[in-house]
Design a protein around this motif. Structure first.
Motif, PDB file in Angstrom:
ATOM      1  N   ARG A  32      74.349  88.121  -6.117  1.00  0.00           N
ATOM      2  CA  ARG A  32      75.492  87.962  -7.020  1.00  0.00           C
ATOM      3  C   ARG A  32      76.686  87.296  -6.351  1.00  0.00           C
ATOM      4  N   LEU A  33      76.859  87.492  -5.050  1.00  0.00           N
ATOM      5  CA  LEU A  33      78.014  86.940  -4.352  1.00  0.00           C
ATOM      6  C   LEU A  33      77.595  86.393  -3.001  1.00  0.00           C
ATOM      7  N   PRO A  34      78.342  85.408  -2.464  1.00  0.00           N
ATOM      8  CA  PRO A  34      78.032  84.889  -1.129  1.00  0.00           C
ATOM      9  C   PRO A  34      78.178  85.975  -0.069  1.00  0.00           C
ATOM     10  N   ALA A  35      77.372  85.898   0.948  1.00  0.00           N
ATOM     11  CA  ALA A  35      77.474  86.847   2.055  1.00  0.00           C
ATOM     12  C   ALA A  35      78.857  86.762   2.680  1.00  0.00           C
ATOM     13  N   GLY A  36      79.443  87.905   2.922  1.00  0.00           N
ATOM     14  CA  GLY A  36      80.756  87.940   3.568  1.00  0.00           C
ATOM     15  C   GLY A  36      81.935  87.860   2.621  1.00  0.00           C
ATOM     16  N   ALA A  37      81.689  87.644   1.333  1.00  0.00           N
ATOM     17  CA  ALA A  37      82.799  87.602   0.378  1.00  0.00           C
ATOM     18  C   ALA A  37      83.458  88.971   0.299  1.00  0.00           C
ATOM     19  N   ARG A  38      84.775  88.988   0.397  1.00  0.00           N
ATOM     20  CA  ARG A  38      85.508  90.251   0.309  1.00  0.00           C
ATOM     21  C   ARG A  38      85.722  90.618  -1.148  1.00  0.00           C
ATOM     22  N   LEU A  39      85.673  91.925  -1.438  1.00  0.00           N
ATOM     23  CA  LEU A  39      85.819  92.415  -2.803  1.00  0.00           C
ATOM     24  C   LEU A  39      87.125  93.176  -2.950  1.00  0.00           C
ATOM     25  N   VAL A  40      87.857  92.866  -4.006  1.00  0.00           N
ATOM     26  CA  VAL A  40      89.090  93.584  -4.335  1.00  0.00           C
ATOM     27  C   VAL A  40      89.002  93.994  -5.799  1.00  0.00           C
ATOM     28  N   PRO A  41      89.157  95.274  -6.104  1.00  0.00           N
ATOM     29  CA  PRO A  41      89.125  95.679  -7.510  1.00  0.00           C
ATOM     30  C   PRO A  41      90.311  95.106  -8.278  1.00  0.00           C
ATOM     31  N   TRP A  42      90.024  94.666  -9.492  1.00  0.00           N
ATOM     32  CA  TRP A  42      91.050  94.086 -10.367  1.00  0.00           C
ATOM     33  C   TRP A  42      90.877  94.669 -11.759  1.00  0.00           C
ATOM     34  N   ASN A  43      91.904  95.312 -12.229  1.00  0.00           N
ATOM     35  CA  ASN A  43      91.930  95.804 -13.601  1.00  0.00           C
ATOM     36  C   ASN A  43      92.614  94.745 -14.459  1.00  0.00           C
ATOM     37  N   PRO A  44      91.900  94.022 -15.323  1.00  0.00           N
ATOM     38  CA  PRO A  44      92.548  93.018 -16.163  1.00  0.00           C
ATOM     39  C   PRO A  44      93.558  93.604 -17.144  1.00  0.00           C
ATOM     40  N   GLU A  45      93.660  94.929 -17.166  1.00  0.00           N
ATOM     41  CA  GLU A  45      94.642  95.597 -18.016  1.00  0.00           C
ATOM     42  C   GLU A  45      95.588  96.441 -17.160  1.00  0.00           C
ATOM     43  N   GLU A 104      72.329  90.023 -15.502  1.00  0.00           N
ATOM     44  CA  GLU A 104      72.054  88.593 -15.637  1.00  0.00           C
ATOM     45  C   GLU A 104      73.276  87.760 -15.986  1.00  0.00           C
ATOM     46  N   GLN A 105      74.392  88.391 -16.293  1.00  0.00           N
ATOM     47  CA  GLN A 105      75.520  87.651 -16.864  1.00  0.00           C
ATOM     48  C   GLN A 105      76.831  88.072 -16.217  1.00  0.00           C
ATOM     49  N   VAL A 106      77.725  87.096 -16.086  1.00  0.00           N
ATOM     50  CA  VAL A 106      79.050  87.369 -15.529  1.00  0.00           C
ATOM     51  C   VAL A 106      80.064  86.491 -16.251  1.00  0.00           C
ATOM     52  N   TYR A 107      81.273  87.018 -16.383  1.00  0.00           N
ATOM     53  CA  TYR A 107      82.374  86.282 -16.999  1.00  0.00           C
ATOM     54  C   TYR A 107      83.337  85.874 -15.898  1.00  0.00           C
ATOM     55  N   LEU A 108      83.544  84.575 -15.739  1.00  0.00           N
ATOM     56  CA  LEU A 108      84.424  84.052 -14.703  1.00  0.00           C
ATOM     57  C   LEU A 108      85.784  83.738 -15.321  1.00  0.00           C
ATOM     58  N   ALA A 109      86.832  84.312 -14.749  1.00  0.00           N
ATOM     59  CA  ALA A 109      88.164  84.196 -15.338  1.00  0.00           C
ATOM     60  C   ALA A 109      88.739  82.801 -15.147  1.00  0.00           C
ATOM     61  N   ARG A 110      89.382  82.308 -16.182  1.00  0.00           N
ATOM     62  CA  ARG A 110      90.163  81.076 -16.090  1.00  0.00           C
ATOM     63  C   ARG A 110      91.576  81.482 -15.666  1.00  0.00           C
ATOM     64  N   PRO A 111      92.009  81.128 -14.468  1.00  0.00           N
ATOM     65  CA  PRO A 111      93.266  81.667 -13.934  1.00  0.00           C
ATOM     66  C   PRO A 111      94.478  81.475 -14.825  1.00  0.00           C
ATOM     67  N   GLY A 112      94.566  80.331 -15.510  1.00  0.00           N
ATOM     68  CA  GLY A 112      95.727  80.081 -16.346  1.00  0.00           C
ATOM     69  C   GLY A 112      95.810  80.967 -17.572  1.00  0.00           C
ATOM     70  N   ALA A 113      94.697  81.631 -17.908  1.00  0.00           N
ATOM     71  CA  ALA A 113      94.673  82.478 -19.102  1.00  0.00           C
ATOM     72  C   ALA A 113      95.159  83.897 -18.826  1.00  0.00           C
ATOM     73  N   TRP A 114      95.373  84.214 -17.557  1.00  0.00           N
ATOM     74  CA  TRP A 114      95.736  85.579 -17.179  1.00  0.00           C
ATOM     75  C   TRP A 114      97.091  85.547 -16.482  1.00  0.00           C
ATOM     76  N   PRO A 115      98.107  86.160 -17.053  1.00  0.00           N
ATOM     77  CA  PRO A 115      99.455  86.057 -16.472  1.00  0.00           C
ATOM     78  C   PRO A 115      99.538  86.451 -15.013  1.00  0.00           C
ATOM     79  N   GLU A 116      98.815  87.497 -14.595  1.00  0.00           N
ATOM     80  CA  GLU A 116      98.916  87.894 -13.191  1.00  0.00           C
ATOM     81  C   GLU A 116      98.212  86.908 -12.268  1.00  0.00           C
ATOM     82  N   LEU A 117      97.120  86.296 -12.749  1.00  0.00           N
ATOM     83  CA  LEU A 117      96.445  85.297 -11.929  1.00  0.00           C
ATOM     84  C   LEU A 117      97.292  84.032 -11.823  1.00  0.00           C
ATOM     85  N   ALA A 118      97.925  83.643 -12.930  1.00  0.00           N
ATOM     86  CA  ALA A 118      98.832  82.502 -12.886  1.00  0.00           C
ATOM     87  C   ALA A 118      99.992  82.769 -11.926  1.00  0.00           C
TER      88      ALA A 118
END
Length: 284
Positions: free
Chosen positions: A250-263, A184-198
């Motif tokens: 949970r996700l739009p049809a056709g959305a591509r998935l890429v694994p991401w390790n936040p660590e 029922e729950q998901v955490y959406l990342a704020r890009p500026g808070a993650w050095p690799e996303l920034a």
């Protein structure tokens, strides 16, 4: 920085603590993320431990090449047994810090009681990704890692691949990073808070910001929140404790998935692997 100071070996960590030892440490126990980075740099830990998110067994998403190198996993750092630590005869404990004040995954007092110096390097958004990688490189060099040169790990080439892929994918290729918190729950990342996303945003990737709401690093919402943002590509938290975002609910049809390790281990090789995978997915 490193040096001798009052000791034969010294290093100033990202808390500003001057860590010293009579000789250059040869037996390092580390938080799994730091240990995997050191391994990439050419320093093999004698053992690693996990965080409060981790179980008694090592998380494959966070392991890097540690298991293949035969490095034992000790379980979560907060439950680390003092006698077990003493048995390993470490010269140094290496952890990470998010606030520049405290080690993240191990009790500093435990290391103190065992008489082992502890260094903590920042992985928070107070530093840029190149600075974080650079600090681990400095520690690796201080521990005797071979000088692999500025092109080690292929990170520069991987970043260029991301830049080219972002241009080719166009403005419509919105990328959302998230961590599944259950059905029922998901955490959406704020890009500026993650050095690799920034860093990825700086390379031209269109990272989707989840919008206003509580939470400095994540916006907590239901899965419909991810659906509403209509990402073309989803970086999903691949760690063992996170829920995989499968299914159209949970996700739009056709959305591509890429694994991401936040660590991701803060080494050039580890980030190069992740960036190359993302570049390929952007143009798939």
């Amino acid at each position: 920085m490193s040096g001798t100071g009052a000791y034969g070996w010294g290093f100033t960590d990202d808390r500003g603590v001057e860590v010293g030892a009579p000789d250059r440490p040869a037996r390092v126990v580390a938080y799994v993320r730091a240990g995997a980075a050191l391994l990439d740099l050419g320093v093999t830990p004698v053992a690693v431990y996990g965080s409060g998110h981790d179980a008694a067994e090592a998380d494959p998403a966070k392991d890097g090449g540690l298991a293949a190198a035969g490095v034992p996993y000790l379980g979560p750092g907060r439950g680390l047994d003092e006698e077990r630590l003493r048995e390993l005869r470490p010269d140094l404990v290496v952890d990470v810090t998010y606030d520049g004040k405290s080690p993240y995954a191990v009790d500093e007092e435990l290391a103190g009681r065992a008489g082992v110096p502890l260094a903590a390097l920042s992985v928070g958004n107070d530093l840029t990704l190149p600075a974080i990688i650079g600090r681990f490189g400095e520690l690796g060099a201080a521990l005797g890692a071979p000088d692999a040169g500025p092109g080690a790990g292929g990170l520069a080439e991987a970043e260029e691949a991301v830049r080219a892929a972002a241009v080719a994918a166009g403005a419509g290729a919105g990328v959302l990073a998230l961590s599944g918190g259950g059905p029922e729950q998901v955490y959406l990342a704020r890009p500026g808070a993650w050095p690799e996303l920034a860093r990825l945003a700086g390379l031209g990737v269109r990272l989707i910001d989840p919008g206003p709401g509580p939470g400095a690093n994540w916006l907590t919402t239901g899965w419909e929140g991810a659906l509403d943002l209509a990402p073309a590509l989803v970086l999903y938290d691949s760690r063992a404790h996170a829920t995989r975002p499968d299914g159209p609910e949970r996700l739009p049809a056709g959305a591509r998935l890429v694994p991401w390790n936040p660590e991701i281990p803060p080494s050039p090789a580890a980030y190069a692997r992740f960036f190359r995978t993302l570049a390929e997915a952007l143009t798939a």
